[in-house]
Design an enzyme around this catalytic site. Structure first.
Site, short mmCIF file in Angstrom:
data_model
loop_
_atom_site.label_atom_id
_atom_site.label_comp_id
_atom_site.label_asym_id
_atom_site.label_seq_id
_atom_site.Cartn_x
_atom_site.Cartn_y
_atom_site.Cartn_z
N CYS A 129 3.08 25.99 -58.21
CA CYS A 129 1.96 25.33 -57.22
C CYS A 129 0.69 25.85 -58.44
O CYS A 129 0.52 25.42 -59.52
CB CYS A 129 1.73 25.42 -56.08
SG CYS A 129 0.72 24.18 -55.41
N HIS A 174 6.81 23.08 -54.46
CA HIS A 174 7.15 24.56 -54.11
C HIS A 174 8.62 24.57 -53.98
O HIS A 174 9.17 24.32 -52.90
CB HIS A 174 6.55 24.76 -52.63
CG HIS A 174 5.24 24.98 -52.50
ND1 HIS A 174 4.57 26.25 -52.88
CD2 HIS A 174 3.99 24.06 -52.74
CE1 HIS A 174 3.26 26.24 -52.98
NE2 HIS A 174 2.62 24.88 -52.77
N GLU A 186 10.52 27.18 -53.43
CA GLU A 186 10.77 27.97 -52.26
C GLU A 186 10.71 27.34 -50.98
O GLU A 186 11.39 27.77 -49.89
CB GLU A 186 9.88 29.00 -52.19
CG GLU A 186 8.19 29.03 -51.59
CD GLU A 186 7.47 28.26 -52.61
OE1 GLU A 186 6.24 28.49 -52.32
OE2 GLU A 186 7.99 27.64 -53.68
#
Length: 231
Positions: free
Chosen positions: A86, A206, A208
């Protein structure tokens, strides 16, 4: 009996990001997450991640204050693997409309701009990335975004059209991108290779927060970028 050492992923502490989710990603991959603001650790680590939640200007200020900007540039110059997420992807460029007058890491040419197209900002939620032909690491799929800024698809890298007069950009053997459309198209991921290794993995989304897709993407990067492949 000697213990098997868990491989580590060094996560750069910028002071502007919540690191709980990237720590959890490292643990899901069987890695030991090490959060640091020590430039020497960033230079030496086998794998490094520059996370990204916050604003361009304050993040760059923290990196410069601690000498982490020089450590990141040194690492890339040596062809050692580093990922950015990001804002962590955006910091690799020259500048951003989010913080006019603030210089980025200048490892890739171009300026980060506010997303256009008239849709609500920030973009929050799932969207699809589409890698260009020739991508070796990136795959098409649905991922999670939280962004108001991005790099336009008009940006060029290794084809000789980029203006490199303002900075000594590192050279890569190849660079491939993935794109996403939210109102207009932008670059949602970048893979940059040198000596048959993916030195850079930069994600505007993202990983994650992107479930098995994000985990598998990072697993591929870790495997392909491993020093063990060069033996």
């Amino acid at each position: 009996m000697s213990q098997i050492r868990t491989p580590s992923l060094v996560i750069i502490e910028t002071g502007v990001a919540n690191l709980a989710s990237v720590r959890a990603l490292a643990e899901r991959l069987g890695l030991q997450p090490i959060v640091t603001s020590d430039p020497e650790e960033v230079v030496r680590a086998p794998f490094v991640l520059l996370p990204g939640v916050g604003a361009f200007g304050p993040a760059m200020h923290k990196l410069r204050e601690r000498g982490l900007d020089a450590a990141i540039r040194s690492r890339v110059a040596e062809g050692r693997p580093i990922a950015g997420i990001c804002l962590g992807m955006q910091l690799f460029f020259e500048a951003s409309e989010e913080s006019e007058g603030v210089q980025g890491l200048r490892l890739l040419p171009g300026k980060v701009k506010r997303l256009s197209g008239g849709l609500p900002l920030p973009q929050l939620g799932w969207n699809r990335i589409e890698p260009e032909p020739g991508s070796r690491l990136l795959l098409a799929g649905w991922v999670y975004f939280a962004n108001s800024y991005g790099v336009g698809i008009e940006q060029k890298f290794n084809d000789g059209t980029a203006d490199t007069s303002k900075a000594a950009f590192p050279r890569f053997d190849s660079i491939s991108i993935a794109t996403t459309t939210y109102g207009s198209a932008f670059i949602s991921a970048i893979e940059a290779w040198r000596d048959d290794r993916p030195v850079l993995l930069l994600c505007q989304f993202h990983p994650e927060l992107s479930g098995s897709f994000g985990k598998n993407l990072f697993a591929r990067w870790l495997e392909l970028a491993s020093e063990r492949r060069r033996v």
